[in-house]
Motif scaffolding. Structure first.
Motif, PDB file in Angstrom:
ATOM      1  N   ARG A  77       0.963  -1.242  -0.138  1.00 58.36           N
ATOM      2  CA  ARG A  77      -0.019   0.119  -0.079  1.00 58.36           C
ATOM      3  C   ARG A  77       0.916   1.222   0.121  1.00 58.36           C
ATOM      4  O   ARG A  77       0.647   2.420  -0.709  1.00 58.36           O
ATOM      5  N   ARG A  78       1.922   1.176   0.640  1.00 60.01           N
ATOM      6  CA  ARG A  78       2.924   2.488   0.738  1.00 60.01           C
ATOM      7  C   ARG A  78       3.474   2.491  -0.641  1.00 60.01           C
ATOM      8  O   ARG A  78       3.812   3.726  -1.026  1.00 60.01           O
ATOM      9  N   PHE A  79       3.759   1.422  -1.236  1.00 62.40           N
ATOM     10  CA  PHE A  79       4.346   1.678  -2.708  1.00 62.40           C
ATOM     11  C   PHE A  79       3.129   2.500  -3.522  1.00 62.40           C
ATOM     12  O   PHE A  79       3.632   3.326  -4.470  1.00 62.40           O
ATOM     13  N   ALA A  80       1.825   2.118  -3.455  1.00 61.81           N
ATOM     14  CA  ALA A  80       0.807   2.487  -4.414  1.00 61.81           C
ATOM     15  C   ALA A  80       0.728   4.027  -3.946  1.00 61.81           C
ATOM     16  O   ALA A  80       0.429   4.803  -5.105  1.00 61.81           O
ATOM     17  N   TYR A  81       0.964   4.616  -2.857  1.00 64.03           N
ATOM     18  CA  TYR A  81       0.694   6.159  -2.717  1.00 64.03           C
ATOM     19  C   TYR A  81       2.069   6.942  -2.443  1.00 64.03           C
ATOM     20  O   TYR A  81       2.240   7.923  -2.144  1.00 64.03           O
ATOM     21  N   GLY A  82       2.964   6.133  -2.699  1.00 63.77           N
ATOM     22  CA  GLY A  82       4.641   6.782  -2.830  1.00 63.77           C
ATOM     23  C   GLY A  82       4.896   7.249  -1.395  1.00 63.77           C
ATOM     24  O   GLY A  82       5.691   8.221  -1.405  1.00 63.77           O
ATOM     25  N   LYS A  83       4.945   6.699  -0.465  1.00 62.23           N
ATOM     26  CA  LYS A  83       5.272   7.301   0.855  1.00 62.23           C
ATOM     27  C   LYS A  83       6.717   7.008   1.180  1.00 62.23           C
ATOM     28  O   LYS A  83       7.282   7.956   1.548  1.00 62.23           O
ATOM     29  N   TYR A  84       7.452   6.029   0.337  1.00 55.77           N
ATOM     30  CA  TYR A  84       9.013   6.208   0.378  1.00 55.77           C
ATOM     31  C   TYR A  84       9.505   6.302  -0.922  1.00 55.77           C
ATOM     32  O   TYR A  84      10.208   5.825  -1.468  1.00 55.77           O
ATOM     33  N   GLN A  85       8.864   7.499  -1.501  1.00 51.70           N
ATOM     34  CA  GLN A  85       9.484   7.676  -2.965  1.00 51.70           C
ATOM     35  C   GLN A  85      10.975   7.998  -3.163  1.00 51.70           C
ATOM     36  O   GLN A  85      11.715   7.656  -4.012  1.00 51.70           O
ATOM     37  N   GLU A  86      11.593   8.446  -2.152  1.00 47.08           N
ATOM     38  CA  GLU A  86      13.013   8.753  -2.044  1.00 47.08           C
ATOM     39  C   GLU A  86      13.514   7.540  -2.211  1.00 47.08           C
ATOM     40  O   GLU A  86      14.643   7.544  -2.963  1.00 47.08           O
ATOM     41  N   ARG A  87      13.266   6.478  -1.733  1.00 44.69           N
ATOM     42  CA  ARG A  87      13.966   5.326  -1.491  1.00 44.69           C
ATOM     43  C   ARG A  87      13.380   4.273  -2.681  1.00 44.69           C
ATOM     44  O   ARG A  87      14.575   3.594  -3.147  1.00 44.69           O
ATOM     45  N   PHE A  88      12.379   4.672  -3.182  1.00 44.57           N
ATOM     46  CA  PHE A  88      11.874   3.740  -4.039  1.00 44.57           C
ATOM     47  C   PHE A  88      11.146   4.557  -5.080  1.00 44.57           C
ATOM     48  O   PHE A  88       9.808   4.692  -5.269  1.00 44.57           O
ATOM     49  N   PRO A  89      11.886   5.280  -5.951  1.00 41.79           N
ATOM     50  CA  PRO A  89      11.100   6.323  -6.893  1.00 41.79           C
ATOM     51  C   PRO A  89      10.512   5.788  -7.808  1.00 41.79           C
ATOM     52  O   PRO A  89       9.575   6.619  -8.327  1.00 41.79           O
ATOM     53  N   HIS A  90      10.317   4.589  -8.391  1.00 43.33           N
ATOM     54  CA  HIS A  90       9.565   4.031  -9.496  1.00 43.33           C
ATOM     55  C   HIS A  90       8.416   3.354  -9.176  1.00 43.33           C
ATOM     56  O   HIS A  90       7.537   2.855  -9.989  1.00 43.33           O
ATOM     57  N   THR A  91       8.216   2.859  -7.586  1.00 46.48           N
ATOM     58  CA  THR A  91       7.446   1.913  -7.433  1.00 46.48           C
ATOM     59  C   THR A  91       5.849   2.372  -7.553  1.00 46.48           C
ATOM     60  O   THR A  91       4.948   1.650  -7.891  1.00 46.48           O
ATOM     61  N   ARG A  92       5.662   3.819  -7.312  1.00 46.62           N
ATOM     62  CA  ARG A  92       4.257   4.321  -7.496  1.00 46.62           C
ATOM     63  C   ARG A  92       3.708   4.342  -9.169  1.00 46.62           C
ATOM     64  O   ARG A  92       2.731   3.796  -9.256  1.00 46.62           O
ATOM     65  N   GLU A  93       4.613   4.543 -10.028  1.00 49.97           N
ATOM     66  CA  GLU A  93       4.491   4.469 -11.241  1.00 49.97           C
ATOM     67  C   GLU A  93       3.999   2.965 -11.899  1.00 49.97           C
ATOM     68  O   GLU A  93       3.408   2.868 -12.575  1.00 49.97           O
ATOM     69  N   VAL A  94       5.071   2.112 -11.347  1.00 50.90           N
ATOM     70  CA  VAL A  94       4.679   0.841 -11.576  1.00 50.90           C
ATOM     71  C   VAL A  94       3.413   0.253 -11.260  1.00 50.90           C
ATOM     72  O   VAL A  94       2.763  -0.325 -11.704  1.00 50.90           O
ATOM     73  N   TYR A  95       3.131   0.777  -9.986  1.00 53.46           N
ATOM     74  CA  TYR A  95       1.892   0.214  -9.279  1.00 53.46           C
ATOM     75  C   TYR A  95       0.745   0.752 -10.060  1.00 53.46           C
ATOM     76  O   TYR A  95      -0.281   0.008 -10.169  1.00 53.46           O
ATOM     77  N   LYS A  96       0.787   1.830 -10.451  1.00 55.35           N
ATOM     78  CA  LYS A  96      -0.293   2.697 -11.233  1.00 55.35           C
ATOM     79  C   LYS A  96      -0.639   1.784 -12.662  1.00 55.35           C
ATOM     80  O   LYS A  96      -1.687   1.800 -13.135  1.00 55.35           O
TER      81      LYS A  96
END
Length: 520
Positions: free
Chosen positions: A492-511
């Motif tokens: 869920r945190r990947f979904a709304y980019g909570k750790y975007q600095e550490r995982f910059p691409h996860t939110r876009e992949v999730y979408k």
């Protein structure tokens, strides 16, 4: 309970009462500065030390032989009381203006092998400038030298009142006071001066204790399912049970947990769970103190296997003895955590002005009362079992909702029998579950709540097998069910980019995932 303890059966043979009486009567007060004072003081210290060691050894033997731990914690409190009184009578002259009081856990008549002995030496205000300081110092020093772990304070009545008004923790300490020596009038004056109904109005008392619990739970990451849980302070631990007891005493005037049944706050089965859970935690704590040789409340990795073996667990084909023991522990604290939540919410509802309740319809068979969801009637779940699942979807859809009313939590638990194969195959139920997983917010929170209330394990039988299951290694920090839910939380945190600095691409992949609910 405001006076001295009665001798419980488990205390039989622990002390030489005839010798204690002889010492009390011989020679009067011990004055350390007199010619033979130091010698008499040393003899008293060694007698008390030896008596305590002998009693503790006998109580430990009874514990490992399977004696009820409830009897043993009360027996140890009685043993300590007799030795304290002997020391007090030999060192502190009697006066109506000075009292010795048991407070805290000792005030409740409960002592584990290495627990602190909490004492209040209470002074009348008129004795403030003429307090028997040297005698009190000699008394406290003797206790430490004899092997007691003493938590003591010396206060006047006025100081007690001031401290109670400033601190709710001090207030609850005084609520559990017992008079050991001195004038009962002094105890009565203390209870009157620090009465919670004078110092802390009902709502303020509850809110202060509730906030205290919130902060305490936060120190343990709001979960009881750690690798090395604290059985006293962690969520679902002994302090949570005591929290219920304090609020019960303050608002219902009941001195035992059974008062919750008498006032309709607990069912008989819930009371049985509460008392049974406390007994298990007491057994574990008693064992921890004996094995560690200190006041240890953390169920440390090194002690888990020893306690499991001592409690009779044996390795099986699919799980180790220690894993079986820890699963029992985790499932017990889960029940206690749920009971604590329900009880505190019931008290909160009882304190509210019901005429000012904010009630509005949530649609279907649900409504909202003061921010908490409840079923519209007791017939909702029996009439339409799918509502059990729908309720959690409603919670996820509205972030303003605080949770579920205590009565509805109980109703969920009472109707888990409806979750059978027909329920699991119901398209409406499965549709609601998938709808929950599709929600943009609240998925982890509601899955965690479903787990706490027992619905998740009932709905997914395979999940039931891992509830409270731990793996005996240092890598798995939480139980298997909690680890599983944490994986969902991290997705869920990947979904709304909570750790975007550490995982910059996860939110876009999730979408780009067409059906992210399938990940869960």
């Amino acid at each position: 309970m405001q006076g001295r303890l009665a001798a419980p059966p488990a205390s039989r043979g622990c002390l030489d009462l005839a010798q204690i009486e002889t010492i009390e009567l011989e020679g009067g007060l011990i004055r350390p500065d007199e010619t033979d004072g130091a010698e008499r003081l040393a003899a008293l210290r060694e007698f008390i030390r030896g008596s305590l060691e002998q009693a503790d050894a006998l109580l430990a033997e009874q514990f490992w032989d399977g004696r009820d731990v409830t009897e043993l914690v009360h027996a140890r409190a009685w043993v300590v009381e007799q030795l304290l009184l002997l020391a007090w009578k030999k060192l502190v002259p009697f006066t109506e203006r000075v009292g010795l009081l048991a407070v805290g856990g000792y005030g409740r008549g409960e002592l584990h092998p290495q627990s602190d002995v909490d004492l209040l030496i209470l002074l009348g205000d008129e004795v403030a400038e003429d307090r028997p300081s040297r005698e009190i110092e000699a008394f406290v020093q003797l206790l430490w030298d004899a092997g007691f772990y003493v938590g003591h304070s010396v206060r006047t009545l006025s100081e007690c009142a001031e401290d109670s008004a400033a601190d709710v923790v001090t207030t609850t300490t005084f609520m559990e006071s017992r008079l050991l020596a001195g004038s009962k009038a002094l105890l009565d004056a203390l209870l009157e001066a620090t009465a919670t109904d004078r110092m802390w109005p009902g709502k303020a008392f509850f809110e202060a204790k509730f906030e205290e619990q919130v902060q305490r739970h936060a120190r343990y990451h709001d979960t009881a399912y750690n690798l090395e849980p604290n059985i006293k302070e962690g969520p679902g631990g002994l302090r949570d049970i005591q929290m219920i007891s304090w609020v019960t005493r303050r608002h219902l005037g009941a001195r035992t947990l059974h008062g919750l049944v008498e006032h309709g706050f607990l069912s008989v089965s819930e009371h049985r769970d509460l008392v049974g859970g406390r007994r298990l935690l007491w057994r574990i704590r008693f064992a921890l103190h004996l094995l560690a040789g200190r006041a240890e409340d953390r169920l440390l990795f090194d002690f888990q296997r020893q306690i499991a073996e001592r409690f009779g667990f044996r390795d099986g084909e699919t799980s180790l003895a220690v894993e079986q023991f820890m699963q029992l522990y985790y499932r017990t604290v889960m029940r206690l955590e749920r009971l604590n939540e329900s009880m505190l919410q019931l008290f909160q509802e009882a304190l509210a002005d019901r005429e000012k309740d904010d009630i509005h319809d949530l649609g279907g068979e649900f409504r909202v009362r003061n921010g908490y969801v409840e079923v519209a009637s007791d017939a909702v779940f029996p009439r339409r079992p799918a509502a059990l699942m729908e309720l959690f979807v409603r919670l996820a859809q509205d972030e303003s909702l605080k949770g579920v009313t205590a009565a509805t939590i109980r109703s969920i638990r009472d109707h888990l029998y409806l979750v059978d194969e027909e329920f699991r195959a119901d398209p409406e139920v499965n549709g609601s579950f998938l709808e929950l997983l599709r929600q943009p917010e609240g998925v982890y929170t509601q899955l965690q709540r479903m787990n706490r209330y027992g619905l998740l394990a009932a709905y997914i039988p395979a999940f039931e097998n891992i509830v409270g299951r731990m793996q005996y290694d240092l890598f798995h920090v939480y139980t298997v069910d909690q680890h599983t839910l944490f994986v969902v939380r991290n997705l869920r945190r990947f979904a709304y980019g909570k750790y975007q600095e550490r995982f910059p691409h996860t939110r876009e992949v999730y979408k780009r995932i067409a059906k992210p609910e399938l990940l869960y």
